[in-house]
Design a protein around this motif. Structure first.
Motif, short mmCIF file in Angstrom:
data_model
loop_
_atom_site.label_atom_id
_atom_site.label_comp_id
_atom_site.label_asym_id
_atom_site.label_seq_id
_atom_site.Cartn_x
_atom_site.Cartn_y
_atom_site.Cartn_z
N ARG A 88 -1.18 -15.75 3.12
CA ARG A 88 -1.40 -15.23 4.42
C ARG A 88 -1.82 -15.39 5.49
N GLU A 125 -8.70 -1.34 7.12
CA GLU A 125 -8.28 -1.44 4.97
C GLU A 125 -9.22 -1.23 3.69
N SER A 130 -4.77 -9.49 5.24
CA SER A 130 -4.94 -8.25 4.30
C SER A 130 -5.20 -8.44 2.41
N VAL A 138 -3.62 -7.73 -1.13
CA VAL A 138 -2.05 -7.32 -2.28
C VAL A 138 -2.91 -6.76 -3.01
N ASN A 197 0.53 -5.62 -0.87
CA ASN A 197 0.28 -5.23 0.53
C ASN A 197 0.29 -3.71 1.26
N ASP A 199 2.00 -3.92 10.73
CA ASP A 199 1.94 -4.22 8.61
C ASP A 199 1.47 -5.69 9.05
N THR A 200 0.98 -5.92 7.83
CA THR A 200 0.24 -6.75 7.93
C THR A 200 0.49 -7.58 6.63
N ASP A 201 2.00 -7.48 5.94
CA ASP A 201 2.40 -8.63 4.89
C ASP A 201 2.60 -9.82 5.67
N THR A 258 3.23 -8.41 -3.36
CA THR A 258 1.63 -9.92 -3.52
C THR A 258 2.07 -10.76 -3.12
#
Length: 741
Positions: free
Chosen positions: A591, A336, A575, A577, A579, A548-550, A585
Motif C-alpha cells: 500500500r 475511513e 488505507s 485492510v 479494503n 477507491d484506496t485499494d 487484503t
C-alpha cells in the motif's frame, strides 16, 4: 516564437520542439491549417504545403473548383461554407438559420499570458510564452471572433482559446463553440482516452480510429468519472518510449466533448470544447463568450514525452496555489477511521495517535456540521454539530494544534439537504424544474451555483468558519451529478446556459477562497475523481484521485491519471485492510509503495493498529519525506513490463541525479520466468548507487537502460536458502532508489 509572413498572411508558431503553421486563404479569408508537428524550418514560401485537388462538388466560390472546404484543413470551420464535417462554431441567427462566414481581419502578438476570467487557463511570464490573437468577422452580422494561440518557449505545447463577441444590436444564440479545432492528415492513428466509473476512474483505453465520428464527453455537469477531458492520437507502433503522439486536454470542469472525425479523404478533425448537448447561450449585444482553453501537446518520444510535457505545463503554468512548489504535509483523513460515528473525544484520540505516527496534518471529514449523522441531511447548514462537538470547532482545533498537528476540514459546498434552513427558505435555489420530478443523488440536491447570490450565501457560511477556526487545509467535495438542468432564475431561452453557468459559479467560489485564504491548502474532490481535470488544478494543487484506496486498483487508476496530470496533483493514501471498497487484503508495504507516487497520506484508524504496524508507518513517513521533493518535481516514466500482471514506473529528478522505481506484481506465478526491468531517464555515462531494502550495488545509467534491473534471484553458492525463502505471494511490490555516485 511567432513568425508572421505579412505578404502571404501566414503564421508560424515555432520553438525547438514544435511547429504550427496556418494561413489566410485567398478570396475567402478563411484560416487554413498547413502543418502541425515536430519543429520545421521557416521557409520564405510555404506553398509546398498546400494540397489542392479539383473537387467538382460544392465549391464556396462560383466556378472555382479548388474552393470546396470539405477537403481543406481549417482552423475554425463553420456551417455554410461547403464543409460537411462537424463545425467548430454554430450560431443561430434571427432568421433561424446557422449560415456563417468568418473572414480574417487582422492579428496581434504579445508576450506573457494570464488567464482570462471567469475561466481558469495557463499563464506565463514574457520570457516564457508568446501569444498570437487572430481576429475574424462574420460576413452576415456584427459577430467578431478572436482565436488566441499561445506557445511556450521550453515545451512542445500550443494552447488554443476562442472568444466570440457580439458588437451588433441584435441577440444571437450560440449553439456550439469549440476551443480547439485541428485538421490533420491521418497516419493510421490509434486514439487514447481515459474512462471508467466511480471507484475505477481513468482507465486507459486505446483503439483504432475508424471512419466517421468517435468521441468522449460528459453530459453530467462535471467532467465526470466516466470520461476525462483528454484524448490523444498516436501511430500504431507508438510505445511509452518512442513514436509520434498528439495529446489534447481541455482546461474545463463541466460538460465537455472531445471528438475525432475521420473523413472520406483521410483527414482527421479533432475538436475539444464545451459539449453542445443541451447547450445554448444567448449572446446579447455587447457581450463576449469565452471558451475554455485547450492544450495541444506534441511528442516524438512516445507517451512518456507527452506525459512529461503535460506535467511540466500544469505544474509551472497552470497551478497557481501558493502550495504549488511547497512540500505537502502528510495527512490522515478521518473518513475511513470513523465515518459519521465520532465525538470530540474520539477525534482527539485519533488525532493524538496520528501525531505519534509522524502525521503532520489531521483532516476532519464529513459529519462535523448541522445534525449530520448519515448522508441524509445537513448539507448547506455549515455550523458545528453541537452534539458531537459541544465545545465547538475552535476549541477542538486548538487542542489538535497543541499536539503539533495542522488541521483540515471537509466541506461539500455545492449541495444542499432538504432538512436545512437554507433549503426550507429557498427551495427554488436547487437545480431542477419545480413542476417536474427532481431526482436525489446521495440524498441531496445541487445548488444553482449559476446564481451568484447562492455562491455568496455559501461562501459567507464557510468564511465564518474559516475566520473563527485556524484551518490549514480544505477538502472541497462534490458527490452528485446534475440530472435535470433547469434554473428558476433564468428565462426559457437561457436554460441551455445552466450547466456552464454552474461551473463558472464553482470556479468563483474556489477563486474567492483561494484569494481570501492563500495559506490554505485546497484539495478538490468529486466523489473521488469525477472532476479530476485541468480546470480544477488552477485553483487546487491536488485532487483526490479516487475513493477507491485499494493498492491494486490504484495501480491502474494512478497510471491512467498520470498520462495527463502530475504526481504532485494526485491524492494517494494508505488505507486499512480488508479494503473498504473491494475487501482485498494487501500488505502495508504494498500500500505504501503505491501511494508514494502521489500526494501521500493515510485513510485509516490509527487506534486500530498493532505496535508493529505503527512502527512501519513511522518509517514510511520518514521514507516519504526523504523522497518527497523527487516525487513532486521529477519526470515520470511508466515502464514497460510486457504484461498486465506487472506494473512499473519511476520518477527521475530534473538533474538526473536520483530516481525512485516502483515495481508491482499483482498475482504470484509458479515457476516464474527470468524478468528484467529496463529503466529510463538516466544519464548514460553516470554511475548510480542502486539501493533496495538492505542491498546496494553500483551500475551505470546506460546499463540500467539497456539491460535493466534483474528481478529474478541469484542463488549461486547458497542454494539451500531457496527452499527456506519467504515467498512474496499475491500483491507484492519493490521500491528501488538510485543515487548518482
Amino acid at each position: 516564437m511567432i513568425i508572421v509572413h505579412e505578404q502571404d498572411l501566414l503564421f508560424h508558431l515555432k520553438n525547438t520542439q514544435v511547429s504550427y503553421v496556418f494561413r489566410v486563404m485567398e478570396e475567402t479569408g478563411i484560416l487554413e491549417n498547413l502543418y502541425y508537428g515536430s519543429t520545421i524550418s521557416d521557409y520564405e514560401n510555404f506553398d509546398w504545403l498546400l494540397e489542392r485537388e479539383i473537387r467538382p462538388g460544392n465549391n464556396l466560390v462560383p466556378e472555382k473548383l479548388l474552393t470546396s472546404l470539405e477537403h481543406i484543413k481549417q482552423e475554425m470551420p463553420v456551417y455554410g461554407t461547403t464543409d460537411f464535417r462537424y463545425p467548430a462554431l454554430e450560431v443561430t441567427y434571427p432568421d433561424g438559420d446557422s449560415i456563417s462566414h468568418f473572414r480574417y481581419q487582422g492579428y496581434k502578438i504579445f508576450k506573457g499570458k494570464e488567464a482570462v476570467k471567469p475561466l481558469p487557463a495557463t499563464f506565463g511570464e514574457a520570457d516564457q510564452v508568446q501569444v498570437l490573437e487572430v481576429f475574424l468577422k462574420d460576413d452576415y452580422s456584427d459577430l467578431h471572433l478572436t482565436l488566441r494561440y499561445a506557445i511556450y518557449k521550453e515545451l512542445p505545447v500550443i494552447t488554443r482559446q476562442t472568444f466570440l463577441q457580439n458588437k451588433g444590436q441584435q441577440d444571437y444564440l450560440l449553439k456550439h463553440l469549440a476551443s480547439l479545432n485541428i485538421d490533420l492528415p491521418n497516419e493510421q492513428y490509434d486514439w487514447l482516452h481515459l474512462d471508467g466509473a466511480w471507484a475505477r476512474e481513468n482507465h486507459l483505453s486505446r483503439e483504432k480510429i475508424h471512419r466517421g465520428v468517435q468521441q468522449v464527453s460528459s453530459t453530467r455537469g462535471a467532467s465526470s468519472h466516466v470520461h476525462n477531458p483528454f484524448l490523444a492520437i498516436c501511430q500504431p507502433q507508438t510505445t511509452e518510449s518512442q513514436g509520434k503522439v498528439y495529446g489534447f486536454s481541455l482546461i474545463y470542469s463541466g460538460n465537455f466533448q472531445a471528438q475525432i472525425e475521420l473523413d472520406n479523404y483521410d483527414y482527421l478533425r479533432i475538436q475539444l470544447g464545451i459539449n453542445p448537448f443541451q447547450f445554448q447561450w444567448q449572446l446579447r449585444s455587447g457581450e463576449t463568450f469565452v471558451s475554455p482553453e485547450a492544450v495541444a501537446v506534441f511528442s516524438l518520444h512516445g507517451f512518456s514525452g507527452m506525459t512529461q510535457a503535460f506535467h511540466s505545463l500544469f505544474r509551472r503554468h497552470l497551478i497557481r496555489s501558493s502550495w504549488k512548489d511547497v512540500p505537502r504535509p502528510v495527512l490522515l483523513n478521518s473518513w475511513e477511521a470513523a465515518y459519521f460515528d465520532f465525538d470530540e473525544k474520539k477525534i482527539l484520540d485519533i488525532a493524538g495517535a496520528s501525531k505519534e505516527l509522524g502525521v503532520e496534518l489531521f483532516v476532519l471529514d464529513d459529519g462535523w456540521f448541522g445534525s449530520r449523522n448519515s448522508d441524509k441531511g445537513s448539507l448547506g447548514n455549515w455550523t458545528e454539530n453541537c452534539e458531537k462537538l459541544p465545545r465547538g470547532l475552535a476549541n477542538l482545533v486548538r487542542d489538535i494544534k497543541a499536539m503539533g498537528l495542522q488541521f483540515g476540514l471537509w466541506f461539500e459546498p455545492e449541495m444542499v439537504s432538504d432538512d436545512t434552513p437554507l433549503y426550507q427558505a429557498h427551495p427554488d435555489w436547487i437545480i431542477g424544474h419545480p413542476k417536474k420530478n427532481i431526482s436525489q443523488g446521495r440524498n441531496q440536491y445541487v445548488l444553482d451555483f449559476g446564481n451568484p447570490k447562492i455562491v455568496d450565501v455559501i461562501y459567507d457560511q464557510m468564511d465564518k468558519i474559516l475566520k473563527e477556526v485556524p484551518i490549514d487545509y480544505l477538502k472541497l467535495d462534490m458527490n452528485r451529478y446534475i440530472s435535470e438542468a433547469y434554473s428558476s432564475e433564468l428565462s426559457p431561452v437561457q436554460q441551455g446556459e445552466v450547466a456552464h453557468r454552474y461551473i463558472l459559479g464553482v470556479y468563483a467560489l474556489y477563486d474567492r477562497l483561494a484569494n481570501a485564504y492563500p495559506h490554505i491548502l485546497i484539495e478538490s474532490c468529486a466523489g473521488g475523481g469525477a472532476r479530476f481535470d485541468a480546470g480544477m488544478l488552477y485553483y487546487s494543487p491536488q485532487i483526490w484521485t479516487s475513493d477507491d484506496t485499494d493498492a491494486v486498483e490504484r495501480l491502474v487508476i494512478q497510471a491512467g491519471t498520470s498520462m495527463v496530470y502530475p504526481l504532485s496533483s494526485m491524492g494517494s493514501h494508505v488505507s486499512a485492510v480488508p479494503n473498504h471498497q473491494v475487501a482485498r487484503t494487501t500488505s502495508l508495504d504494498m500500500r505504501k509503495n503505491v501511494a508514494f507516487f502521489g500526494v501521500f497520506g493515510y485513510e485509516l484508524n490509527p487506534l486500530a493498529l498493532t505496535q508493529e504496524e505503527k512502527e512501519q508507518i513511522r518509517q514510511q513517513i520518514k521514507e516519504y519525506k526523504a523522497y518527497q521533493e523527487l516525487i513532486m518535481q521529477g519526470d515520470f516514466y511508466r515502464l514497460a513490463t510486457g504484461d498486465t500482471n506487472r506494473i512499473a514506473w519511476m520518477v527521475v529528478s530534473p538533474d538526473q541525479s536520483e530516481a525512485l522505481v516502483g515495481y508491482y506484481q499483482i498475482l504470484a506465478q509458479p515457476n516464474p520466468t527470468y524478468q528484467r526491468l529496463r529503466l529510463r531517464g538516466l544519464k548514460e555515462d553516470d554511475c548510480y548507487q542502486v539501493i533496495e531494502a538492505n542491498t546496494e550495488s553500483q551500475r551505470y545509467g546506460r546499463d540500467l537502460e539497456s539491460i535493466g534491473l534483474l528481478l529474478s534471484q541469484n542463488y549461486l553458492g547458497h542454494e539451500p536458502e531457496y527452499w527456506s525463502r519467504e515467498m512474496l505471494g499475491d500483491f507484492s511490490s519493490r521500491l528501488v532508489y538510485l543515487k548518482r555516485v
